[in-house]
Design a protein around this motif. Structure first.
Motif, PDB file in Angstrom:
ATOM      1  N   PRO A  10      -2.212 -14.602  -4.102  1.00  0.00           N
ATOM      2  CA  PRO A  10      -1.312 -15.213  -5.083  1.00  0.00           C
ATOM      3  C   PRO A  10      -0.058 -14.348  -5.231  1.00  0.00           C
ATOM      4  O   PRO A  10      -0.116 -13.124  -5.067  1.00  0.00           O
ATOM      5  CB  PRO A  10      -2.127 -15.214  -6.381  1.00  0.00           C
ATOM      6  N   LYS A  11       1.048 -14.980  -5.538  1.00  0.00           N
ATOM      7  CA  LYS A  11       2.311 -14.257  -5.642  1.00  0.00           C
ATOM      8  C   LYS A  11       2.238 -13.126  -6.668  1.00  0.00           C
ATOM      9  O   LYS A  11       2.747 -12.030  -6.430  1.00  0.00           O
ATOM     10  CB  LYS A  11       3.438 -15.238  -5.999  1.00  0.00           C
ATOM     11  N   SER A  12       1.577 -13.363  -7.795  1.00  0.00           N
ATOM     12  CA  SER A  12       1.478 -12.328  -8.831  1.00  0.00           C
ATOM     13  C   SER A  12       0.695 -11.116  -8.338  1.00  0.00           C
ATOM     14  O   SER A  12       1.042  -9.972  -8.630  1.00  0.00           O
ATOM     15  CB  SER A  12       0.847 -12.897 -10.101  1.00  0.00           C
ATOM     16  N   THR A  13      -0.352 -11.353  -7.567  1.00  0.00           N
ATOM     17  CA  THR A  13      -1.149 -10.260  -7.015  1.00  0.00           C
ATOM     18  C   THR A  13      -0.349  -9.495  -5.974  1.00  0.00           C
ATOM     19  O   THR A  13      -0.328  -8.263  -5.972  1.00  0.00           O
ATOM     20  CB  THR A  13      -2.449 -10.803  -6.387  1.00  0.00           C
ATOM     21  N   ALA A  14       0.327 -10.223  -5.109  1.00  0.00           N
ATOM     22  CA  ALA A  14       1.164  -9.582  -4.097  1.00  0.00           C
ATOM     23  C   ALA A  14       2.247  -8.735  -4.762  1.00  0.00           C
ATOM     24  O   ALA A  14       2.534  -7.623  -4.317  1.00  0.00           O
ATOM     25  CB  ALA A  14       1.796 -10.634  -3.181  1.00  0.00           C
ATOM     26  N   TYR A  15       2.822  -9.246  -5.842  1.00  0.00           N
ATOM     27  CA  TYR A  15       3.866  -8.502  -6.553  1.00  0.00           C
ATOM     28  C   TYR A  15       3.320  -7.174  -7.085  1.00  0.00           C
ATOM     29  O   TYR A  15       4.005  -6.150  -7.013  1.00  0.00           O
ATOM     30  CB  TYR A  15       4.441  -9.335  -7.699  1.00  0.00           C
ATOM     31  N   ARG A  16       2.093  -7.165  -7.589  1.00  0.00           N
ATOM     32  CA  ARG A  16       1.498  -5.912  -8.089  1.00  0.00           C
ATOM     33  C   ARG A  16       1.345  -4.902  -6.958  1.00  0.00           C
ATOM     34  O   ARG A  16       1.651  -3.715  -7.125  1.00  0.00           O
ATOM     35  CB  ARG A  16       0.149  -6.176  -8.754  1.00  0.00           C
ATOM     36  N   TYR A  17       0.881  -5.351  -5.806  1.00  0.00           N
ATOM     37  CA  TYR A  17       0.732  -4.443  -4.672  1.00  0.00           C
ATOM     38  C   TYR A  17       2.094  -3.960  -4.186  1.00  0.00           C
ATOM     39  O   TYR A  17       2.271  -2.777  -3.890  1.00  0.00           O
ATOM     40  CB  TYR A  17      -0.034  -5.113  -3.526  1.00  0.00           C
ATOM     41  N   VAL A  18       3.047  -4.854  -4.100  1.00  0.00           N
ATOM     42  CA  VAL A  18       4.404  -4.483  -3.672  1.00  0.00           C
ATOM     43  C   VAL A  18       5.001  -3.458  -4.637  1.00  0.00           C
ATOM     44  O   VAL A  18       5.617  -2.478  -4.210  1.00  0.00           O
ATOM     45  CB  VAL A  18       5.299  -5.740  -3.541  1.00  0.00           C
ATOM     46  N   SER A  19       4.807  -3.671  -5.921  1.00  0.00           N
ATOM     47  CA  SER A  19       5.319  -2.728  -6.922  1.00  0.00           C
ATOM     48  C   SER A  19       4.707  -1.343  -6.744  1.00  0.00           C
ATOM     49  O   SER A  19       5.400  -0.328  -6.859  1.00  0.00           O
ATOM     50  CB  SER A  19       5.038  -3.240  -8.335  1.00  0.00           C
ATOM     51  N   ALA A  20       3.410  -1.287  -6.476  1.00  0.00           N
ATOM     52  CA  ALA A  20       2.747   0.002  -6.252  1.00  0.00           C
ATOM     53  C   ALA A  20       3.290   0.671  -4.996  1.00  0.00           C
ATOM     54  O   ALA A  20       3.572   1.877  -4.995  1.00  0.00           O
ATOM     55  CB  ALA A  20       1.240  -0.197  -6.147  1.00  0.00           C
ATOM     56  N   LEU A  21       3.457  -0.096  -3.926  1.00  0.00           N
ATOM     57  CA  LEU A  21       4.002   0.463  -2.682  1.00  0.00           C
ATOM     58  C   LEU A  21       5.435   0.957  -2.890  1.00  0.00           C
ATOM     59  O   LEU A  21       5.832   1.983  -2.346  1.00  0.00           O
ATOM     60  CB  LEU A  21       3.933  -0.578  -1.566  1.00  0.00           C
ATOM     61  N   LYS A  22       6.187   0.253  -3.705  1.00  0.00           N
ATOM     62  CA  LYS A  22       7.556   0.661  -4.031  1.00  0.00           C
ATOM     63  C   LYS A  22       7.553   1.976  -4.819  1.00  0.00           C
ATOM     64  O   LYS A  22       8.367   2.864  -4.560  1.00  0.00           O
ATOM     65  CB  LYS A  22       8.244  -0.450  -4.833  1.00  0.00           C
ATOM     66  N   THR A  23       6.625   2.109  -5.756  1.00  0.00           N
ATOM     67  CA  THR A  23       6.517   3.326  -6.564  1.00  0.00           C
ATOM     68  C   THR A  23       6.339   4.563  -5.691  1.00  0.00           C
ATOM     69  O   THR A  23       6.890   5.622  -5.985  1.00  0.00           O
ATOM     70  CB  THR A  23       5.331   3.213  -7.549  1.00  0.00           C
ATOM     71  N   PHE A  24       5.595   4.426  -4.606  1.00  0.00           N
ATOM     72  CA  PHE A  24       5.337   5.551  -3.716  1.00  0.00           C
ATOM     73  C   PHE A  24       6.343   5.662  -2.580  1.00  0.00           C
ATOM     74  O   PHE A  24       6.180   6.474  -1.677  1.00  0.00           O
ATOM     75  CB  PHE A  24       3.913   5.476  -3.165  1.00  0.00           C
ATOM     76  N   GLY A  25       7.392   4.841  -2.608  1.00  0.00           N
ATOM     77  CA  GLY A  25       8.438   4.931  -1.595  1.00  0.00           C
ATOM     78  C   GLY A  25       8.082   4.296  -0.267  1.00  0.00           C
ATOM     79  O   GLY A  25       8.800   4.460   0.709  1.00  0.00           O
ATOM     80  N   LEU A  26       6.971   3.563  -0.220  1.00  0.00           N
ATOM     81  CA  LEU A  26       6.560   2.925   1.029  1.00  0.00           C
ATOM     82  C   LEU A  26       7.302   1.610   1.262  1.00  0.00           C
ATOM     83  O   LEU A  26       7.419   1.152   2.395  1.00  0.00           O
ATOM     84  CB  LEU A  26       5.052   2.710   1.032  1.00  0.00           C
ATOM     85  N   LEU A  27       7.790   1.003   0.197  1.00  0.00           N
ATOM     86  CA  LEU A  27       8.659  -0.166   0.277  1.00  0.00           C
ATOM     87  C   LEU A  27       9.890   0.093  -0.583  1.00  0.00           C
ATOM     88  O   LEU A  27       9.827   0.839  -1.561  1.00  0.00           O
ATOM     89  CB  LEU A  27       7.961  -1.433  -0.227  1.00  0.00           C
ATOM     90  N   GLU A  28      10.990  -0.519  -0.209  1.00  0.00           N
ATOM     91  CA  GLU A  28      12.226  -0.449  -0.985  1.00  0.00           C
ATOM     92  C   GLU A  28      12.689  -1.862  -1.281  1.00  0.00           C
ATOM     93  O   GLU A  28      12.548  -2.762  -0.454  1.00  0.00           O
ATOM     94  CB  GLU A  28      13.321   0.268  -0.196  1.00  0.00           C
ATOM     95  N   GLU A  29      13.278  -2.034  -2.461  1.00  0.00           N
ATOM     96  CA  GLU A  29      13.786  -3.343  -2.865  1.00  0.00           C
ATOM     97  C   GLU A  29      15.291  -3.400  -2.671  1.00  0.00           C
ATOM     98  O   GLU A  29      16.012  -2.476  -3.053  1.00  0.00           O
ATOM     99  CB  GLU A  29      13.449  -3.605  -4.324  1.00  0.00           C
ATOM    100  N   ASP A  30      15.765  -4.485  -2.090  1.00  0.00           N
ATOM    101  CA  ASP A  30      17.204  -4.749  -2.002  1.00  0.00           C
ATOM    102  C   ASP A  30      17.617  -5.307  -3.356  1.00  0.00           C
ATOM    103  O   ASP A  30      17.210  -6.414  -3.724  1.00  0.00           O
ATOM    104  CB  ASP A  30      17.486  -5.755  -0.890  1.00  0.00           C
ATOM    105  N   VAL A  31      18.414  -4.536  -4.108  1.00  0.00           N
ATOM    106  CA  VAL A  31      18.753  -4.957  -5.469  1.00  0.00           C
ATOM    107  C   VAL A  31      19.590  -6.234  -5.498  1.00  0.00           C
ATOM    108  O   VAL A  31      19.574  -6.962  -6.487  1.00  0.00           O
ATOM    109  CB  VAL A  31      19.463  -3.828  -6.254  1.00  0.00           C
ATOM    110  N   ARG A  32      20.298  -6.528  -4.428  1.00  0.00           N
ATOM    111  CA  ARG A  32      21.095  -7.767  -4.389  1.00  0.00           C
ATOM    112  C   ARG A  32      20.224  -8.999  -4.245  1.00  0.00           C
ATOM    113  O   ARG A  32      20.436 -10.004  -4.916  1.00  0.00           O
ATOM    114  CB  ARG A  32      22.105  -7.741  -3.235  1.00  0.00           C
ATOM    115  N   THR A  33      19.234  -8.925  -3.363  1.00  0.00           N
ATOM    116  CA  THR A  33      18.438 -10.121  -3.043  1.00  0.00           C
ATOM    117  C   THR A  33      17.038 -10.114  -3.652  1.00  0.00           C
ATOM    118  O   THR A  33      16.406 -11.164  -3.743  1.00  0.00           O
ATOM    119  CB  THR A  33      18.272 -10.251  -1.513  1.00  0.00           C
TER     120      THR A  33
END
Length: 107
Positions: free
Chosen positions: A57-80
């Motif tokens: 589910p999108k909400s579950t994926a978002y939680r995992y993505v947020s955790a990966l972002k916290t550890f620098g494993l993913l980065e968010e493009d602030v524009r998109t």
């Protein structure tokens, strides 16, 4: 053990392999699956695309993505709002590259 006392039964611990619902390895597996999506020729992905790619589910994926972002494993493009592999992945890859292939393959 003292004489006359019954031995106590030892309770097995709950397994934490990928089959254990909500266990730590299940979480790790999902995070690895998310990171692996980026290796399939898609350098930038939305949370919706990530959720679809790992069948969550999108909400579950978002939680995992947020955790990966916290550890620098993913980065968010602030524009998109889309995500790409983070700098920590590059650090880990560079570290592995500095080691010899034989050293990496040894147990």
């Amino acid at each position: 053990m003292k004489a006359g006392r019954a031995a106590r039964a030892v309770r097995p611990t709950r397994p934490t392999h990928s089959g254990a619902r909500g266990g730590p390895l299940n979480t790790l597996e999902k995070c690895v699956r998310i990171l692996s999506l980026f290796a399939d020729g898609r350098p930038v992905m939305s949370v919706s695309a990530i959720a679809h790619g790992v069948e969550l589910p999108k909400s579950t994926a978002y939680r995992y993505v947020s955790a990966l972002k916290t550890f620098g494993l993913l980065e968010e493009d602030v524009r998109t709002g889309d995500y790409r592999l983070g700098g920590k992945i590059l650090e880990l890859a560079a570290s592995a590259r500095r080691r010899g292939l034989v050293e990496i393959a040894l147990p």
